[in-house]
Design a protein around this motif. Structure first.
Motif, short mmCIF file in Angstrom:
data_model
loop_
_atom_site.label_atom_id
_atom_site.label_comp_id
_atom_site.label_asym_id
_atom_site.label_seq_id
_atom_site.Cartn_x
_atom_site.Cartn_y
_atom_site.Cartn_z
N LEU A 26 -9.92 88.82 18.44
CA LEU A 26 -9.77 87.65 17.58
C LEU A 26 -8.37 87.09 17.81
N ARG A 27 -8.31 85.89 18.35
CA ARG A 27 -7.04 85.25 18.72
C ARG A 27 -6.70 84.28 17.59
N LEU A 28 -5.57 84.50 16.96
CA LEU A 28 -5.27 83.75 15.74
C LEU A 28 -4.70 82.37 16.03
N CYS A 29 -3.98 82.24 17.15
CA CYS A 29 -3.41 80.95 17.54
C CYS A 29 -3.48 80.90 19.06
N LEU A 30 -3.89 79.77 19.59
CA LEU A 30 -4.09 79.65 21.04
C LEU A 30 -2.87 80.12 21.83
N LEU A 31 -1.69 79.79 21.35
CA LEU A 31 -0.49 80.06 22.13
C LEU A 31 0.36 81.22 21.60
N ARG A 32 -0.20 82.03 20.76
CA ARG A 32 0.53 83.22 20.29
C ARG A 32 -0.26 84.46 20.66
N GLU A 33 0.46 85.51 21.01
CA GLU A 33 -0.23 86.69 21.55
C GLU A 33 -0.92 87.56 20.51
N ASP A 34 -0.63 87.33 19.24
CA ASP A 34 -1.19 88.19 18.19
C ASP A 34 -2.74 88.13 18.21
N GLU A 35 -3.36 89.28 18.47
CA GLU A 35 -4.83 89.36 18.54
C GLU A 35 -5.31 90.60 17.79
N ILE A 36 -6.54 90.54 17.31
CA ILE A 36 -7.12 91.70 16.62
C ILE A 36 -8.35 92.14 17.41
N ASP A 37 -8.37 93.41 17.76
CA ASP A 37 -9.45 93.92 18.60
C ASP A 37 -10.66 94.26 17.74
#
Ligand code: SAM
Length: 343
Positions: A285-296
């Motif tokens: 789950l990518r929270l913002c297109l240009l930010r690396e923060d993701e939830i697997d």
């Protein structure tokens, strides 16, 4: 609004069921990448060489994807866009579309595609419940098209566009990324398509995604420049009223059937009204297109988590969605390319 102007965080609500972030933005729009693979290699999207694609078993299966969609729908997501990579190369796409559209809570289902394979499946997609498509092409010149897509055939894409129109996958929107030295003069011909067709022609500023940083540095054209070029040709554009959550600022040429949209993530970021998150093909789950923060979500799901646990992850992830992408501040860490995340 710039990142510097971001508002103060609100206190979290502990019992929420709908996805809302810490800035009070309600998320109801999920973009799903069906695959990281593509049958084009557009110069603003992928590097010429060195793309590594994920093995199939790392991507979500149809069953896993549909399970997550049910959880997103229970969390207040009503709109889904299928994208990629190229969504039309996903096996069993028509069946997947049918299953997604029949998920309780999902009201709108659309797809962004390069159109190459669309003439074969437009009617089936419509019958399965797809509402509409966005097509991407950046020029009407077949040679330039071949150059910008690194080998694509415009005539086949055009057949796909006509099939989409005939099948009723409308209103059709067309995305063009404007690049200096490639197609910045073609915008006039592209905009002229709207004179007698009910399409929305959208001009995009290139974003500095992984693998295309140099293209961004050397070729970015602002929406203001494109708009000035169009007004020089067609006269003053007429504003069209805004639709909530639409990243495009929409205008039209006087007397035209269609519309012209400008999507300006670099020169006029629209993060303040962002209502979307992305699900990558590998279940992150990518929270913002240009930010690396993701939830697997994939690995948690594969380790046996129940739906309630997955929903908590979705809601908690949305809660920590970053305020903005920070391109204007030069604050860019994309990690993955556009085709991997889902544009
Ligand atoms: N293959 C499909 C297509 O071509 O439409 C869907 C995936 S593509 C990544 C989705 C959209 O992202 C396209 O409209 C494309 O123009 C846009 N895009 C790709 N790379 C971009 C970039 N660096 N900046 C802005 N838009 C980009």
């Amino acid at each position: 609004m710039s990142v510097a102007a971001q508002p103060i965080l609100l206190m979290p609500k502990l019992t929420r069921k709908n996805a809302v972030d810490a800035y009070g933005r309600r998320m109801n729009y999920l973009r799903i990448s069906l695959t990281d693979r593509c049958n084009f290699r557009c110069v603003y999207c992928m590097p010429a060489t060195g793309m590594v694609f994920q093995p199939r078993d790392e991507l979500l299966s149809d069953e896993e994807l549909l399970r997550l969609i049910r959880i997103f729908a229970k969390s207040g997501f009503t709109k889904i866009r299928l994208t990629g990579g190229e969504p039309t190369i996903r096996p069993h796409l028509v069946d997947l579309v049918r299953a997604i559209k029949s998920t309780p809570g999902i009201e709108e289902l659309s797809m962004t595609t390069n159109g190459l394979l669309l003439s074969r499946i437009a009617y089936d997609l419509k019958a399965a419940g797809l509402d509409r498509v966005n097509l991407s092409f950046d020029t009407l010149d077949p040679d330039k098209f071949k150059l910008m897509t690194r080998g694509g055939r415009l005539d086949l894409v055009w057949q796909g566009l006509e099939a989409a129109q005939d099948a009723g996958l409308t209103p059709i929107k067309i995305n063009a990324v404007v690049l200096r030295g490639h197609n910045e003069h073609e915008v006039v011909d592209l905009a002229a398509l709207t004179l007698d067709r009910p399409w929305q022609m959208r001009f995009l500023e290139i974003m500095p995604m992984e693998g295309v940083g140099e293209v961004f540095d050397e070729r970015m054209v602002t929406s203001d420049e494109t708009k000035a070029r169009l007004e020089h040709q067609f006269g003053a554009l007429i504003p069209v009223s805004e639709k909530p959550g639409d990243p495009a600022v929409v205008w039209k040429i006087a007397g035209s059937q269609g519309e012209i949209g400008f999507i300006s993530p670099v020169s006029q970021p629209f993060c303040a009204t962002c209502n979307r998150v992305r699900l990558a093909a590998d279940g992150k789950l990518r929270l913002c297109l240009l930010r690396e923060d993701e939830i697997d979500l994939r690995d948690v799901m594969r380790s046996g988590a129940d739906d309630a646990t997955l929903q908590r992850l979705v809601l908690g992830g949305v809660w920590r969605k970053p305020w903005g992408h920070g391109i204007a501040e030069g604050d860019v860490h994309t990690g993955r390319g556009m085709s991997q995340i889902g544009g």
